[in-house]
Design a protein around this motif. Structure first.
Motif, PDB file in Angstrom:
ATOM      1  N   ASN A   1       0.843  -1.189   0.000  1.00 56.37           N
ATOM      2  CA  ASN A   1       0.000   0.000   0.000  1.00 56.37           C
ATOM      3  C   ASN A   1       0.886   1.250   0.000  1.00 56.37           C
ATOM      4  OD1 ASN A   1      -2.505  -1.497   0.290  1.00 56.37           O
ATOM      5  ND2 ASN A   1      -1.855  -1.887   2.399  1.00 56.37           N
ATOM      6  N   PRO A   2       0.875   2.019  -1.091  1.00 54.21           N
ATOM      7  CA  PRO A   2       1.769   3.173  -1.168  1.00 54.21           C
ATOM      8  C   PRO A   2       1.330   4.306  -0.252  1.00 54.21           C
ATOM      9  CG  PRO A   2       0.297   3.131  -3.048  1.00 54.21           C
ATOM     10  CD  PRO A   2       0.062   1.848  -2.300  1.00 54.21           C
ATOM     11  N   VAL A   3       2.295   5.147   0.085  1.00 53.22           N
ATOM     12  CA  VAL A   3       2.033   6.382   0.815  1.00 53.22           C
ATOM     13  C   VAL A   3       2.027   7.510  -0.212  1.00 53.22           C
ATOM     14  CG1 VAL A   3       2.857   7.956   2.595  1.00 53.22           C
ATOM     15  CG2 VAL A   3       3.154   5.483   2.879  1.00 53.22           C
ATOM     16  N   VAL A   4       0.947   8.277  -0.253  1.00 54.03           N
ATOM     17  CA  VAL A   4       0.779   9.305  -1.277  1.00 54.03           C
ATOM     18  C   VAL A   4       0.662  10.677  -0.615  1.00 54.03           C
ATOM     19  CG1 VAL A   4      -0.619  10.131  -3.203  1.00 54.03           C
ATOM     20  CG2 VAL A   4      -0.382   7.665  -2.801  1.00 54.03           C
ATOM     21  N   TYR A   5       1.517  11.594  -1.052  1.00 54.41           N
ATOM     22  CA  TYR A   5       1.428  12.986  -0.620  1.00 54.41           C
ATOM     23  C   TYR A   5       1.109  13.822  -1.847  1.00 54.41           C
ATOM     24  CZ  TYR A   5       3.472  11.637   3.822  1.00 54.41           C
ATOM     25  OH  TYR A   5       3.699  11.052   5.044  1.00 54.41           O
ATOM     26  N   GLY A   6      -0.087  14.417  -1.855  1.00 54.34           N
ATOM     27  CA  GLY A   6      -0.543  15.109  -3.045  1.00 54.34           C
ATOM     28  C   GLY A   6      -0.930  16.548  -2.809  1.00 54.34           C
ATOM     29  N   SER A   7      -1.047  17.266  -3.907  1.00 55.21           N
ATOM     30  CA  SER A   7      -1.464  18.666  -3.887  1.00 55.21           C
ATOM     31  C   SER A   7      -2.296  18.927  -5.124  1.00 55.21           C
ATOM     32  CB  SER A   7      -0.240  19.584  -3.870  1.00 55.21           C
ATOM     33  OG  SER A   7      -0.604  20.950  -3.995  1.00 55.21           O
ATOM     34  N   ALA A   8      -3.320  19.750  -4.978  1.00 54.95           N
ATOM     35  CA  ALA A   8      -4.165  20.136  -6.110  1.00 54.95           C
ATOM     36  C   ALA A   8      -4.254  21.662  -6.156  1.00 54.95           C
ATOM     37  CB  ALA A   8      -5.557  19.515  -5.984  1.00 54.95           C
ATOM     38  N   PRO A   9      -3.158  22.321  -6.551  1.00 54.18           N
ATOM     39  CA  PRO A   9      -3.097  23.780  -6.429  1.00 54.18           C
ATOM     40  C   PRO A   9      -3.856  24.548  -7.502  1.00 54.18           C
ATOM     41  CG  PRO A   9      -1.084  22.967  -7.412  1.00 54.18           C
ATOM     42  CD  PRO A   9      -1.901  21.743  -7.049  1.00 54.18           C
ATOM     43  N   ALA A  10      -4.189  23.906  -8.635  1.00 49.91           N
ATOM     44  CA  ALA A  10      -4.793  24.606  -9.773  1.00 49.91           C
ATOM     45  C   ALA A  10      -4.016  25.884 -10.058  1.00 49.91           C
ATOM     46  CB  ALA A  10      -6.269  24.910  -9.495  1.00 49.91           C
ATOM     47  N   LEU A  11      -2.698  25.724 -10.176  1.00 46.29           N
ATOM     48  CA  LEU A  11      -1.780  26.858 -10.266  1.00 46.29           C
ATOM     49  C   LEU A  11      -1.485  27.187 -11.729  1.00 46.29           C
ATOM     50  CD1 LEU A  11       0.028  28.773  -8.557  1.00 46.29           C
ATOM     51  CD2 LEU A  11       1.810  27.008  -8.677  1.00 46.29           C
ATOM     52  N   PRO A  12      -1.889  28.380 -12.193  1.00 43.50           N
ATOM     53  CA  PRO A  12      -1.639  28.731 -13.597  1.00 43.50           C
ATOM     54  C   PRO A  12      -0.182  29.116 -13.826  1.00 43.50           C
ATOM     55  CG  PRO A  12      -2.731  30.543 -12.482  1.00 43.50           C
ATOM     56  CD  PRO A  12      -2.664  29.408 -11.494  1.00 43.50           C
ATOM     57  N   PHE A  13       0.287  28.879 -15.034  1.00 45.67           N
ATOM     58  CA  PHE A  13       1.628  29.318 -15.414  1.00 45.67           C
ATOM     59  C   PHE A  13       1.659  29.622 -16.901  1.00 45.67           C
ATOM     60  CE2 PHE A  13       1.577  24.733 -15.944  1.00 45.67           C
ATOM     61  CZ  PHE A  13       2.301  24.492 -17.106  1.00 45.67           C
ATOM     62  N   GLY A  14       2.631  30.397 -17.298  1.00 41.65           N
ATOM     63  CA  GLY A  14       2.766  30.763 -18.706  1.00 41.65           C
ATOM     64  C   GLY A  14       3.402  32.123 -18.866  1.00 41.65           C
ATOM     65  N   PRO A  15       2.593  33.197 -18.921  1.00 38.36           N
ATOM     66  CA  PRO A  15       3.192  34.506 -19.194  1.00 38.36           C
ATOM     67  C   PRO A  15       4.136  34.928 -18.061  1.00 38.36           C
ATOM     68  CG  PRO A  15       0.811  34.552 -19.520  1.00 38.36           C
ATOM     69  CD  PRO A  15       1.140  33.254 -18.852  1.00 38.36           C
ATOM     70  N   VAL A  16       5.213  35.622 -18.429  1.00 35.99           N
ATOM     71  CA  VAL A  16       6.098  36.212 -17.437  1.00 35.99           C
ATOM     72  C   VAL A  16       5.263  37.150 -16.564  1.00 35.99           C
ATOM     73  CG1 VAL A  16       8.130  37.678 -17.136  1.00 35.99           C
ATOM     74  CG2 VAL A  16       8.033  36.036 -19.038  1.00 35.99           C
ATOM     75  N   PRO A  17       5.393  37.164 -15.229  1.00 34.51           N
ATOM     76  CA  PRO A  17       6.453  36.521 -14.442  1.00 34.51           C
ATOM     77  C   PRO A  17       6.110  35.110 -13.958  1.00 34.51           C
ATOM     78  CG  PRO A  17       5.176  37.914 -13.003  1.00 34.51           C
ATOM     79  CD  PRO A  17       4.552  38.032 -14.371  1.00 34.51           C
ATOM     80  N   ASN A  18       5.042  34.515 -14.468  1.00 28.34           N
ATOM     81  CA  ASN A  18       4.643  33.182 -14.010  1.00 28.34           C
ATOM     82  C   ASN A  18       5.125  32.079 -14.944  1.00 28.34           C
ATOM     83  OD1 ASN A  18       3.232  34.167 -11.734  1.00 28.34           O
ATOM     84  ND2 ASN A  18       1.456  34.645 -13.018  1.00 28.34           N
ATOM     85  N   ASP A  19       6.251  32.323 -15.621  1.00 30.64           N
ATOM     86  CA  ASP A  19       6.773  31.293 -16.509  1.00 30.64           C
ATOM     87  C   ASP A  19       7.468  30.187 -15.728  1.00 30.64           C
ATOM     88  OD1 ASP A  19       8.572  33.349 -15.854  1.00 30.64           O
ATOM     89  OD2 ASP A  19       9.939  32.777 -17.472  1.00 30.64           O
ATOM     90  N   ILE A  20       7.774  30.433 -14.447  1.00 24.76           N
ATOM     91  CA  ILE A  20       8.336  29.410 -13.566  1.00 24.76           C
ATOM     92  C   ILE A  20       7.482  29.366 -12.302  1.00 24.76           C
ATOM     93  CG2 ILE A  20      10.346  28.614 -12.271  1.00 24.76           C
ATOM     94  CD1 ILE A  20      12.111  30.171 -14.174  1.00 24.76           C
ATOM     95  N   ILE A  21       6.894  28.196 -12.016  1.00 23.81           N
ATOM     96  CA  ILE A  21       6.069  28.051 -10.821  1.00 23.81           C
ATOM     97  C   ILE A  21       6.556  26.851 -10.013  1.00 23.81           C
ATOM     98  CG2 ILE A  21       4.016  29.104 -11.845  1.00 23.81           C
ATOM     99  CD1 ILE A  21       2.961  26.127 -12.103  1.00 23.81           C
ATOM    100  N   SER A  22       6.281  26.873  -8.723  1.00 25.41           N
ATOM    101  CA  SER A  22       6.649  25.760  -7.841  1.00 25.41           C
ATOM    102  C   SER A  22       5.519  25.476  -6.876  1.00 25.41           C
ATOM    103  CB  SER A  22       7.929  26.076  -7.056  1.00 25.41           C
ATOM    104  OG  SER A  22       9.044  26.202  -7.911  1.00 25.41           O
ATOM    105  N   ASP A  23       5.409  24.218  -6.483  1.00 22.83           N
ATOM    106  CA  ASP A  23       4.439  23.816  -5.471  1.00 22.83           C
ATOM    107  C   ASP A  23       5.105  22.751  -4.604  1.00 22.83           C
ATOM    108  OD1 ASP A  23       1.647  24.073  -4.471  1.00 22.83           O
ATOM    109  OD2 ASP A  23       1.571  21.930  -4.955  1.00 22.83           O
TER     110      ASP A  23
END
Length: 217
Positions: A65-87
């Motif tokens: 049985n695996p251990v799962v750590y998840g996130s559902a940020p619905a985080l948009p990325f694309g145009p500068v300054p959001n061309d690099i995103i982290s979660d």
């Protein structure tokens, strides 16, 4: 006269090693008697059809049985300054990593616009390196044992049903994390290398780890 017969291909196991804490060293879960064993070499483990845990790994049988750590940020990325995103997700279990998979659910036209990195305890691995060209979306799991490299299938998903090898789609395998403690922050970073063309959304992602397992004897 005493006759002693010793099979040198089957290393003996000290019974005292069978009590917690589990032994650390060359070990595997064997599919042939003695089934749960500490082996001297990886070749011997392979010969028994077992899973080699590495020279400095705890000798445990992985939890199915695996251990799962998840996130559902619905985080948009694309145009500068959001061309690099982290979660970031935080693993609360302290266990030695013997395997890790990364589930990805990303909406983005042109898969080939994305670089995807995973970082844990200062170790960084690129698991997607601007491959698959104009295909859309990533709904797949980066898995060192993955076999699926067909780009449209990776886009179709679901994440827990399509597995791709990150050493082919990225810069190397997730096994770089093997031997580390799973506890702590895991950070996913997406870089859009053509941010002026297409936008995307990091819908969800997850770190999937084997359970803590049980001692081999």
């Amino acid at each position: 006269f005493n006759l002693d017969v010793i099979d040198t291909t089957v290393p003996s196991v000290d019974p005292e090693l069978c009590f917690p804490p589990p032994p650390v060293g060359p070990c595997c879960d064997c599919n042939a008697a003695p089934f749960n064993c500490v082996e001297l070499t990886e070749d011997l483990c392979d010969a028994r059809g077992g899973n080699y845990f590495g020279d400095e790994m705890p000798c445990v049988i992985p939890d199915p049985n695996p251990v799962v750590y998840g996130s559902a940020p619905a985080l948009p990325f694309g145009p500068v300054p959001n061309d690099i995103i982290s979660d970031t997700v935080t693993a609360m279990d302290s266990l030695v990593i013997t395997d890790v998979n990364i589930q990805l659910e990303i909406t983005h036209t042109w898969q080939g616009d994305m670089l995807i990195d995973i970082e844990h305890l200062g170790v960084v691995q690129t698991i997607w390196a601007a491959v698959c060209g104009s295909n859309d979306d990533i709904n797949a799991t980066a898995d060192d044992e993955g076999t699926e490299t067909y780009c449209t299938v990776i886009g179709a998903g679901p994440a827990d049903g399509v597995f791709y090898p990150p050493d082919l789609a990225g810069f190397g395998p997730l096994s770089v994390f093997d031997g580390l403690d799973a506890m702590g922050d895991w950070t996913l970073t997406i870089t859009d290398i053509f941010p002026g063309s297409d936008d995307g959304v990091l819908n969800a992602w997850a770190v999937v780890l084997p359970g803590p397992g049980t001692p081999v004897c």
